[in-house]
Each structure stands twice: as C-alpha cells, then as structure tokens.
Design a protein around this motif. Sequence first.
Motif, PDB file in Angstrom:
ATOM      1  N   TYR A  33      47.944  44.533  44.367  1.00  0.00           N
ATOM      2  CA  TYR A  33      47.219  45.650  44.961  1.00  0.00           C
ATOM      3  C   TYR A  33      47.465  45.639  46.473  1.00  0.00           C
ATOM      4  CZ  TYR A  33      44.391  45.456  40.653  1.00  0.00           C
ATOM      5  OH  TYR A  33      43.962  45.451  39.354  1.00  0.00           O
ATOM      6  N   GLN A  48      48.463  50.131  43.305  1.00  0.00           N
ATOM      7  CA  GLN A  48      48.581  48.945  42.463  1.00  0.00           C
ATOM      8  C   GLN A  48      49.884  48.983  41.691  1.00  0.00           C
ATOM      9  OE1 GLN A  48      46.289  48.896  38.911  1.00  0.00           O
ATOM     10  NE2 GLN A  48      46.958  46.865  38.312  1.00  0.00           N
ATOM     11  N   ARG A  55      50.850  51.369  38.776  1.00  0.00           N
ATOM     12  CA  ARG A  55      49.786  51.467  37.781  1.00  0.00           C
ATOM     13  C   ARG A  55      48.657  52.386  38.235  1.00  0.00           C
ATOM     14  NH1 ARG A  55      47.985  48.428  33.349  1.00  0.00           N
ATOM     15  NH2 ARG A  55      50.199  48.060  33.006  1.00  0.00           N
ATOM     16  N   ARG A  97      42.279  38.788  34.037  1.00  0.00           N
ATOM     17  CA  ARG A  97      40.992  39.435  34.303  1.00  0.00           C
ATOM     18  C   ARG A  97      41.161  40.299  35.545  1.00  0.00           C
ATOM     19  NH1 ARG A  97      35.822  35.805  33.463  1.00  0.00           N
ATOM     20  NH2 ARG A  97      36.260  35.149  35.590  1.00  0.00           N
ATOM     21  N   ASN A  98      40.092  40.887  36.005  1.00  0.00           N
ATOM     22  CA  ASN A  98      40.197  41.817  37.130  1.00  0.00           C
ATOM     23  C   ASN A  98      39.846  41.208  38.473  1.00  0.00           C
ATOM     24  OD1 ASN A  98      40.920  44.187  35.609  1.00  0.00           O
ATOM     25  ND2 ASN A  98      38.901  44.005  34.701  1.00  0.00           N
ATOM     26  N   GLU A  99      39.660  39.899  38.484  1.00  0.00           N
ATOM     27  CA  GLU A  99      39.416  39.254  39.779  1.00  0.00           C
ATOM     28  C   GLU A  99      40.656  39.408  40.640  1.00  0.00           C
ATOM     29  OE1 GLU A  99      37.404  35.219  38.264  1.00  0.00           O
ATOM     30  OE2 GLU A  99      39.102  36.042  37.167  1.00  0.00           O
ATOM     31  N   GLN A 100      40.440  39.749  41.908  1.00  0.00           N
ATOM     32  CA  GLN A 100      41.561  39.918  42.816  1.00  0.00           C
ATOM     33  C   GLN A 100      41.501  38.841  43.876  1.00  0.00           C
ATOM     34  OE1 GLN A 100      42.049  43.934  44.280  1.00  0.00           O
ATOM     35  NE2 GLN A 100      41.396  44.805  42.327  1.00  0.00           N
ATOM     36  N   PHE A 101      42.651  38.264  44.152  1.00  0.00           N
ATOM     37  CA  PHE A 101      42.759  37.203  45.146  1.00  0.00           C
ATOM     38  C   PHE A 101      43.613  37.736  46.293  1.00  0.00           C
ATOM     39  CE2 PHE A 101      40.707  33.930  42.736  1.00  0.00           C
ATOM     40  CZ  PHE A 101      40.852  34.370  41.425  1.00  0.00           C
ATOM     41  N   PHE A 102      43.031  37.685  47.474  1.00  0.00           N
ATOM     42  CA  PHE A 102      43.636  38.340  48.631  1.00  0.00           C
ATOM     43  C   PHE A 102      44.515  37.393  49.441  1.00  0.00           C
ATOM     44  CE2 PHE A 102      41.782  42.589  49.224  1.00  0.00           C
ATOM     45  CZ  PHE A 102      40.871  42.591  48.176  1.00  0.00           C
TER      46      PHE A 102
ATOM     47  N   MET B  34      32.073  42.407  41.801  1.00  0.00           N
ATOM     48  CA  MET B  34      32.489  41.208  42.512  1.00  0.00           C
ATOM     49  C   MET B  34      31.856  41.168  43.891  1.00  0.00           C
ATOM     50  SD  MET B  34      36.452  41.529  41.395  1.00  0.00           S
ATOM     51  CE  MET B  34      36.191  43.287  41.243  1.00  0.00           C
ATOM     52  N   TYR B  36      32.773  39.382  47.681  1.00  0.00           N
ATOM     53  CA  TYR B  36      33.755  38.691  48.493  1.00  0.00           C
ATOM     54  C   TYR B  36      33.126  38.311  49.824  1.00  0.00           C
ATOM     55  CZ  TYR B  36      37.590  40.169  45.449  1.00  0.00           C
ATOM     56  OH  TYR B  36      38.439  40.352  44.385  1.00  0.00           O
ATOM     57  N   TYR B  49      32.122  36.956  40.294  1.00  0.00           N
ATOM     58  CA  TYR B  49      32.702  37.992  39.437  1.00  0.00           C
ATOM     59  C   TYR B  49      31.829  38.103  38.200  1.00  0.00           C
ATOM     60  CZ  TYR B  49      35.923  39.970  35.977  1.00  0.00           C
ATOM     61  OH  TYR B  49      36.503  40.748  35.002  1.00  0.00           O
TER      62      TYR B  49
END
Lengths: 111, 113
Positions: A33, A48, A55, A97-102, B34, B36, B49
Amino acid sequence: DSGVTQTPKHLITATGQRVTLRCSPRSGDLSVYWYQQSLDQGLQFLIQYYNGEERAKGNILERFSAQQFPDLHSELNLSSLELGDSALYFCASSGGRNEQFFGPGTRLTVL
Amino acid sequence: QKEVEQDPGPLSVPEGAIVSLNCTYSNSAFQYFMWYRQYSRKGPELLMYTYSSGNKEDGRFTAQVDKSSKYISLFIRDSQPSDSATYLCAMIYLSGGSYIPTFGRGTSLIVHP
C-alpha cells in the motif's frame, strides 16, 4: 523494525520534476500500500498492489502512478511535482490478514 | 462529515494515568479495526488489530470496538513518557474484492513525568 524498507529517506526536488520512491515489503507479504501524509490531510491512502496487480485505488492523483515488480518491490512515481506534493510518503505491506506494517517513509520536499 | 473522526488533541496526562483514545466512524461497512502509534516523523507502528465487537487486551493496551455505536477506543494503562506519540485509528472495509483502508487524523498524546 517492521521489515518494510523504503528509499530514499529524503528527497528534495523542484516543481515540475519527476521522482521515484521505492518500497520493499516484508518477506512473504504480497500486498503493498502507498500513503501520503501531510500536516493538513493526515494519512491518505493512495493505491494498493497485490502480487503485481493493482488492487485498489484511493485518493491518488493522475500525476502519480505505481507498480509492483515480480520480486514484489514497488515503486511510486510522482510527476509534474507541485509545492503541495511535499509530504511524507509511506508504504505498508500486509500478508494474509489485513494488518499493515509500515516502512520508515520518504520525506519529499518540493521547492 | 469525514468517514472517521478522531480528536487531534493534544491530550496531556501525568505518568501512570489511564489514557482513553477514541474514534467514531460513519461507514457501517468497516470490518477491521486497528490502532497505530506514530512517533514524530517515523512510520506508524501497529499496536492492536481486531475485527469484532468487544475488547482485546495486549499488555498495557486494550482495544474496544462497539459496532452498534460505530465507536472504537484504545486504553493505555500505567502510561509512560515513552507512550508520548500520535495514535492513529484505522479501519478497513471490503469493496469489490479489495480491502480499503481509512485512517483517522490521529490524536497527539503527551505523558509527562
């Protein structure tokens, strides 16, 4: 450390120019993303990619484009830059899953 | 009206206090929620989450979701000066097979010794 890398950390350029920002997702993550964060707009979702294909689109300007390569790294291209494009640009990756890591972000300054 | 509303603060509390951070939303299609934490000029760090109504606890952090009221909260117990940061709520809904994220503007938290 989230495992997401972004280069460069800082970018200073002039109006009308074009720049490319690069992102490498966490190992195994297929989704990338892109976000823009400015003081007055907060964190805005741009676009995304999932496994090389676009997507979803958010508030991405026509002057901006992105792509994701077979090795899953992604690039965000910003063209015809304006003063208002100065911001922090983040990429994030996610797996099943939908967790996003920046990532740590790229700070763009347009002069 | 924005889809996600979050008070920007700043919220200033003494060390050891219980902190309550909140977001309201208008889109009933949001399915995933979520929180952050973002330190100045750094990338947001995922704290919590969840995808269902109710509470979820992780150490000093508790996330609460009330889908009927369209309201989510993050509680921080025994707050520390190192908790001073901006806290962003984020929500995701499914549209056309894609998961669309929306972030709140963030609440600035200051924990003073």
